[in-house]
Design a protein around this motif. Structure first.
Motif, short mmCIF file in Angstrom:
data_model
loop_
_atom_site.label_atom_id
_atom_site.label_comp_id
_atom_site.label_asym_id
_atom_site.label_seq_id
_atom_site.Cartn_x
_atom_site.Cartn_y
_atom_site.Cartn_z
N ALA A 147 0.86 -1.08 -0.17
CA ALA A 147 -0.06 0.02 0.06
C ALA A 147 0.87 1.26 0.09
O ALA A 147 0.68 2.35 -0.80
CB ALA A 147 -1.15 -0.05 1.21
N LEU A 148 1.87 1.32 0.66
CA LEU A 148 2.78 2.60 0.72
C LEU A 148 3.57 2.47 -0.72
O LEU A 148 3.75 3.84 -0.90
CB LEU A 148 4.04 2.15 2.13
N GLU A 149 4.15 1.25 -1.35
CA GLU A 149 4.52 1.74 -2.47
C GLU A 149 3.56 2.38 -3.43
O GLU A 149 3.71 2.97 -4.10
CB GLU A 149 4.98 0.20 -3.01
N ARG A 150 2.05 1.98 -3.51
CA ARG A 150 1.39 2.38 -4.33
C ARG A 150 0.88 3.94 -3.89
O ARG A 150 0.41 4.72 -4.67
CB ARG A 150 0.01 1.67 -4.29
N TYR A 151 0.75 4.12 -2.36
CA TYR A 151 0.38 5.52 -2.05
C TYR A 151 1.57 5.99 -1.04
O TYR A 151 1.35 5.97 0.18
CB TYR A 151 -0.98 5.47 -1.25
N PRO A 152 2.53 6.75 -1.73
CA PRO A 152 3.84 6.87 -0.92
C PRO A 152 3.43 8.15 0.28
O PRO A 152 4.31 8.19 1.20
CB PRO A 152 4.71 7.72 -1.91
#
Length: 196
Positions: A147-152
């Motif tokens: 999720a962090l990779e998709r929404y930094p």
């Protein structure tokens, strides 16, 4: 808020849950009660948040909350065990440290400790094997990583980057290294890179 108003609010909150969410809520409450008994602690209150902006779970003195979304999530058990781990580890005590930086490090260490304790809780209270419990917590943390990779700009609320949390978690279970060593994020961070 008076007792009557609080009761009315709680009843109204309960009626907004779907039958499936109500069933999941009952399961979460049962798990929380069994955890408190297993660790010789008083029962802990469980709240359900209906705000989609709230975190999946959070812990406060004497209670923990899960979002209504979490109730239907495949990660529910990992999230609930993590919040209960904060309770078992008495993480409502003031953070040690004389500076904001020291307190931040102490907060991050508590999160790492709660990750590991959640594996123990899933094993001891949930009846899982250590391997299955570790896989359950790993899957959740990996989901956060993706999720962090998709929404930094995702707010990690004081946590270390998920890959570092994963590396720390896996390093704490050396008996499982045969299958964890090659997992995504297994070697990230100082503990994982050092092999233990």
């Amino acid at each position: 808020m008076g007792l009557l108003a609080a009761t009315a609010w709680l009843l109204a909150a309960c009626t907004t849950l779907t039958p499936a969410q109500l069933q999941s809520d009952a399961e979460v409450r049962g798990f929380a009660d069994r955890t408190a008994r297993a660790y010789g602690l008083p029962a802990i209150h469980v709240l359900v948040s209906h705000n989609p902006q709230d975190p999946p779970g959070s812990y406060g003195r004497g209670f923990f909350s899960v979002s209504s979304i979490t109730l239907m999530s495949t990660f529910r058990d990992a999230i609930v065990a993590h919040e209960l781990a904060h309770y078992v580890l008495a993480h409502d005590a003031p953070l040690p440290g004389d500076s904001a930086e020291e307190m931040s490090r102490a907060y991050q260490e508590r999160e790492l400790d709660a990750n590991a304790k959640s594996v123990e809780i899933l094993e001891r209270v949930g009846g899982m094997s250590e391997e299955r419990a570790l896989k359950t917590v790993y899957a959740y943390l990996l989901g956060v990583h993706w999720a962090l990779e998709r929404y930094p700009r995702l707010n990690l609320s004081g946590h270390k980057p998920p890959c570092e949390e994963i590396a720390d978690l896996l390093a704490r279970f050396p008996d499982q290294r045969a299958w964890t060593a090659s997992l995504e994020c297994a070697a990230a961070g100082p503990r994982g890179a050092a092999g233990g």
